[in-house]
Design a protein around this motif. Structure first.
Motif, PDB file in Angstrom:
ATOM      1  N   LEU A  74       1.273  -1.339  -0.344  1.00 39.61           N
ATOM      2  CA  LEU A  74       0.185   0.038  -0.456  1.00 39.61           C
ATOM      3  C   LEU A  74       0.992   1.354  -0.125  1.00 39.61           C
ATOM      4  CD1 LEU A  74      -3.174  -1.147   2.236  1.00 39.61           C
ATOM      5  CD2 LEU A  74      -3.189  -1.354  -0.133  1.00 39.61           C
ATOM      6  N   LYS A  75       1.541   1.291   0.967  1.00 39.47           N
ATOM      7  CA  LYS A  75       2.818   1.939   0.445  1.00 39.47           C
ATOM      8  C   LYS A  75       3.491   2.378  -0.432  1.00 39.47           C
ATOM      9  CE  LYS A  75       5.827   4.763   3.767  1.00 39.47           C
ATOM     10  NZ  LYS A  75       6.928   4.624   4.709  1.00 39.47           N
ATOM     11  N   GLY A  76       4.005   1.476  -1.514  1.00 39.76           N
ATOM     12  CA  GLY A  76       5.031   1.009  -2.617  1.00 39.76           C
ATOM     13  C   GLY A  76       3.899   1.637  -3.871  1.00 39.76           C
ATOM     14  N   CYS A  77       2.271   1.826  -3.571  1.00 42.97           N
ATOM     15  CA  CYS A  77       1.288   1.914  -4.611  1.00 42.97           C
ATOM     16  C   CYS A  77       0.960   3.570  -4.086  1.00 42.97           C
ATOM     17  CB  CYS A  77       0.235   1.246  -4.564  1.00 42.97           C
ATOM     18  SG  CYS A  77       0.404  -0.258  -5.011  1.00 42.97           S
ATOM     19  N   GLY A  78       1.325   3.942  -3.340  1.00 38.38           N
ATOM     20  CA  GLY A  78       1.006   5.302  -2.277  1.00 38.38           C
ATOM     21  C   GLY A  78      -0.393   5.961  -1.678  1.00 38.38           C
ATOM     22  N   LEU A  79      -0.892   4.559  -2.052  1.00 38.55           N
ATOM     23  CA  LEU A  79      -2.578   4.668  -0.887  1.00 38.55           C
ATOM     24  C   LEU A  79      -1.849   5.121   0.139  1.00 38.55           C
ATOM     25  CD1 LEU A  79      -3.941   1.677  -2.844  1.00 38.55           C
ATOM     26  CD2 LEU A  79      -4.179   3.958  -3.292  1.00 38.55           C
ATOM     27  N   ILE A  80      -0.766   4.661   0.726  1.00 41.20           N
ATOM     28  CA  ILE A  80      -0.906   5.287   2.212  1.00 41.20           C
ATOM     29  C   ILE A  80       0.628   6.005   2.440  1.00 41.20           C
ATOM     30  CG2 ILE A  80      -2.746   3.452   3.234  1.00 41.20           C
ATOM     31  CD1 ILE A  80       0.152   1.702   3.917  1.00 41.20           C
ATOM     32  N   VAL A  81       0.825   6.330   3.881  1.00 39.79           N
ATOM     33  CA  VAL A  81       2.013   6.804   4.208  1.00 39.79           C
ATOM     34  C   VAL A  81       2.618   5.892   5.376  1.00 39.79           C
ATOM     35  CG1 VAL A  81       1.711   8.654   2.944  1.00 39.79           C
ATOM     36  CG2 VAL A  81       0.752   9.093   5.140  1.00 39.79           C
ATOM     37  N   GLY A  82       3.819   6.350   5.842  1.00 41.55           N
ATOM     38  CA  GLY A  82       3.850   6.165   6.998  1.00 41.55           C
ATOM     39  C   GLY A  82       4.867   6.790   8.587  1.00 41.55           C
TER      40      GLY A  82
END
Length: 106
Positions: free
Chosen positions: A56-64
């Motif tokens: 999800l992070k790699g797809c740009g949908l979430i951030v940490g």
């Protein structure tokens, strides 16, 4: 508005095409959470949840966001939140047809 390549759209939508990833997105839709909080909420295992978070992070949908030894995950933008809400709205209109669809069985 810039025209987006159809292959890019398909790749983007694949981020939403897994039950666990949708559950994660729904879990952080209104507030950021740590991996442990997500694992507990989904009753999942940490390794599997972490792999999906990476996707999800790699797809740009979430951030940490790092805070001490914890990473708090949230949706990458308000548009992602609106898209998740729109999925619910559209699905409310077509759920009977989706339920009867035999082409995409899980």
């Amino acid at each position: 508005m810039k025209k987006i390549d159809v292959d890019m759209k398909v790749k983007f939508l694949r981020g939403f095409s897994d039950k666990t990833r949708i559950q994660i997105l729904e879990a952080i839709k209104t507030e950021e959470k740590t991996v442990s909080q997500i694992v507990k909420e989904l009753n999942g295992n940490q390794s599997n949840i972490s792999q999906h978070l990476t996707c999800l992070k790699g797809c740009g949908l979430i951030v940490g966001r790092q805070e001490g030894k914890y990473v708090f995950y949230s949706l990458a933008s308000e548009q992602i939140r609106e898209l998740l809400t729109m999925f619910d709205v559209v699905l409310g209109d077509v759920q009977n047809q989706v339920a009867c669809c035999e082409r995409h069985l899980d």
